[in-house]
Design a protein around this motif. Structure first.
Motif, PDB file in Angstrom:
ATOM      1  N   MET A  77       0.821  -1.206   0.000  1.00 53.56           N
ATOM      2  CA  MET A  77       0.000   0.000   0.000  1.00 53.56           C
ATOM      3  C   MET A  77       0.862   1.266   0.000  1.00 53.56           C
ATOM      4  N   GLY A  78       1.929   1.267   0.799  1.00 53.88           N
ATOM      5  CA  GLY A  78       2.793   2.437   0.842  1.00 53.88           C
ATOM      6  C   GLY A  78       3.445   2.712  -0.507  1.00 53.88           C
ATOM      7  N   LEU A  79       3.923   1.658  -1.151  1.00 54.11           N
ATOM      8  CA  LEU A  79       4.553   1.803  -2.464  1.00 54.11           C
ATOM      9  C   LEU A  79       3.544   2.274  -3.501  1.00 54.11           C
ATOM     10  N   LEU A  80       2.342   1.701  -3.488  1.00 53.95           N
ATOM     11  CA  LEU A  80       1.321   2.103  -4.447  1.00 53.95           C
ATOM     12  C   LEU A  80       0.921   3.557  -4.247  1.00 53.95           C
ATOM     13  N   ARG A  81       0.852   3.994  -2.992  1.00 48.27           N
ATOM     14  CA  ARG A  81       0.512   5.393  -2.725  1.00 48.27           C
ATOM     15  C   ARG A  81       1.576   6.334  -3.280  1.00 48.27           C
ATOM     16  N   ARG A  82       2.846   5.951  -3.122  1.00 53.70           N
ATOM     17  CA  ARG A  82       3.932   6.786  -3.659  1.00 53.70           C
ATOM     18  C   ARG A  82       3.894   6.832  -5.182  1.00 53.70           C
ATOM     19  N   GLU A  83       3.570   5.687  -5.808  1.00 59.79           N
ATOM     20  CA  GLU A  83       3.493   5.665  -7.266  1.00 59.79           C
ATOM     21  C   GLU A  83       2.306   6.497  -7.766  1.00 59.79           C
ATOM     22  N   ALA A  84       1.191   6.429  -7.049  1.00 57.90           N
ATOM     23  CA  ALA A  84       0.022   7.236  -7.425  1.00 57.90           C
ATOM     24  C   ALA A  84       0.344   8.725  -7.308  1.00 57.90           C
ATOM     25  N   ASP A  85       1.113   9.076  -6.258  1.00 58.19           N
ATOM     26  CA  ASP A  85       1.543  10.471  -6.107  1.00 58.19           C
ATOM     27  C   ASP A  85       2.424  10.891  -7.272  1.00 58.19           C
ATOM     28  N   PHE A  86       3.323   9.988  -7.700  1.00 57.95           N
ATOM     29  CA  PHE A  86       4.213  10.315  -8.813  1.00 57.95           C
ATOM     30  C   PHE A  86       3.426  10.558 -10.103  1.00 57.95           C
ATOM     31  N   TYR A  87       2.478   9.674 -10.387  1.00 54.69           N
ATOM     32  CA  TYR A  87       1.699   9.806 -11.630  1.00 54.69           C
ATOM     33  C   TYR A  87       0.608  10.867 -11.520  1.00 54.69           C
ATOM     34  N   GLN A  88       0.355  11.336 -10.299  1.00 53.89           N
ATOM     35  CA  GLN A  88      -0.615  12.405 -10.059  1.00 53.89           C
ATOM     36  C   GLN A  88      -2.005  12.077 -10.619  1.00 53.89           C
ATOM     37  N   VAL A  89      -2.439  10.833 -10.337  1.00 50.38           N
ATOM     38  CA  VAL A  89      -3.813  10.440 -10.674  1.00 50.38           C
ATOM     39  C   VAL A  89      -4.648  10.735  -9.431  1.00 50.38           C
ATOM     40  N   GLN A  90      -5.227  11.918  -9.368  1.00 51.25           N
ATOM     41  CA  GLN A  90      -5.875  12.385  -8.143  1.00 51.25           C
ATOM     42  C   GLN A  90      -7.007  11.479  -7.675  1.00 51.25           C
ATOM     43  N   PRO A  91      -7.895  11.003  -8.554  1.00 48.79           N
ATOM     44  CA  PRO A  91      -8.953  10.090  -8.084  1.00 48.79           C
ATOM     45  C   PRO A  91      -8.396   8.815  -7.466  1.00 48.79           C
ATOM     46  N   LEU A  92      -7.265   8.316  -7.997  1.00 52.64           N
ATOM     47  CA  LEU A  92      -6.635   7.128  -7.414  1.00 52.64           C
ATOM     48  C   LEU A  92      -6.062   7.455  -6.041  1.00 52.64           C
ATOM     49  N   ILE A  93      -5.446   8.611  -5.893  1.00 52.92           N
ATOM     50  CA  ILE A  93      -4.922   9.037  -4.591  1.00 52.92           C
ATOM     51  C   ILE A  93      -6.046   9.076  -3.559  1.00 52.92           C
ATOM     52  N   GLU A  94      -7.180   9.615  -3.944  1.00 52.98           N
ATOM     53  CA  GLU A  94      -8.327   9.689  -3.032  1.00 52.98           C
ATOM     54  C   GLU A  94      -8.865   8.301  -2.710  1.00 52.98           C
ATOM     55  N   ALA A  95      -8.897   7.416  -3.716  1.00 51.50           N
ATOM     56  CA  ALA A  95      -9.376   6.044  -3.500  1.00 51.50           C
ATOM     57  C   ALA A  95      -8.453   5.294  -2.542  1.00 51.50           C
ATOM     58  N   LEU A  96      -7.141   5.534  -2.643  1.00 51.14           N
ATOM     59  CA  LEU A  96      -6.187   4.896  -1.737  1.00 51.14           C
ATOM     60  C   LEU A  96      -6.356   5.403  -0.313  1.00 51.14           C
ATOM     61  N   GLN A  97      -6.621   6.686  -0.159  1.00 50.86           N
ATOM     62  CA  GLN A  97      -6.859   7.243   1.168  1.00 50.86           C
ATOM     63  C   GLN A  97      -8.088   6.604   1.807  1.00 50.86           C
TER      64      GLN A  97
END
Length: 260
Positions: A77-97
């Motif tokens: 989960m931590g790695l996926l969150r960092r990758e989502a931050d890198f790609y700046q897919v905001q809906p994915l960032i919110e879904a991970l939260q």
């Protein structure tokens, strides 16, 4: 339909469409594949992205479906969150939260069990008394072992962010020593009087530190105090029914529980 596009993400190949890659125009991928940002190519002509290739599958699936689909035993989960931050897919960032909040609620009730063992052994080492003059010396060394089990994976990750091994003069998180998401084994030594610093590295003797207090753990009493601070701050309390009071006072067994 647009022609398929093959991506090389950290050495792992994925094939998708331009429509999928640009499904979130404000993301980095949207910018890259709409011509707003330059793209790199590998030797085969595939678009190359120097990021983690394993978790990119979950990002790509989100681009396709707008849904976050993770396996039940997902541990990155931590790695996926960092990758989502890198790609700046905001809906994915919110879904991970939202997913992390969900996982945290699922772990409200938890158990923590720690078994401690200690022994004394002799360590032999050489001491430089003068140029080209060395003598053999020895000293008693306290060796500690802690077997930690918790039903809360998140708590063990929290613990791993506070405890560090000191080896070769560097601090490294104990997180990398997790045997599985619920089990952690720690082995370390106390400071040895007269032992040169290079001998710790030579004999692979690890010392244990707690941060941010920057305190070295040279006894089980200090270890228990520091672990209790971390556990109590995370909602755990001492299980009054176990262990036996003698075992707890002798720092042999610690069992804590959390009810929320």
């Amino acid at each position: 339909m647009s022609d398929p596009i093959t991506l090389n993400v950290g050495g792992k190949l994925y094939t998708t469409s331009l429509a999928t890659l640009t499904s979130f125009p404000d993301s980095m991928l949207g910018a890259m594949f709409s011509g707003k940002m330059p793209t790199k190519r590998d030797s085969q002509g595939n678009c190359f992205i120097d990021r983690d290739g394993k978790v990119f599958r979950y990002i790509l699936n989100f681009l396709r479906t707008s849904h976050l689909d993770l396996p039940e035993d997902f541990q990155e989960m931590g790695l996926l969150r960092r990758e989502a931050d890198f790609y700046q897919v905001q809906p994915l960032i919110e879904a991970l939260q939202e997913k992390e909040v969900e996982l945290s609620k699922a772990e409200k009730n938890a158990m923590l069990n720690i078994t401690l063992n200690q022994r004394v052994q002799t360590v032999h080492f050489t001491v430089r008394e003068a140029p080209q003059i060395y003598s053999l010396s020895s000293s008693s060394m306290e060796v500690f072992n802690a077997n930690i089990f918790s039903t809360s994976c998140l708590f063990l990750k929290l613990l791993g962010s506070k405890l560090f091994y000191c080896s070769s003069g560097n601090l490294s998180s104990i997180t990398s020593h997790l045997q599985d998401p619920n089990h952690l084994t720690l082995d370390w030594v106390a400071n040895v009087e007269g032992l040169p610093e290079e001998e710790y590295t030579k004999q692979n003797l690890k010392r244990l530190w707690v941060v941010p207090a920057n305190k070295q753990i040279n006894s089980f009493q200090v270890f228990v105090e520091e672990v209790l601070k971390i556990a109590l701050s995370d909602g755990f309390c001492i299980d009054s029914s176990h262990p036996h009071a003698v075992d707890f006072m002798n720092n042999k067994i610690i069992r804590l529980i959390r009810y929320r």
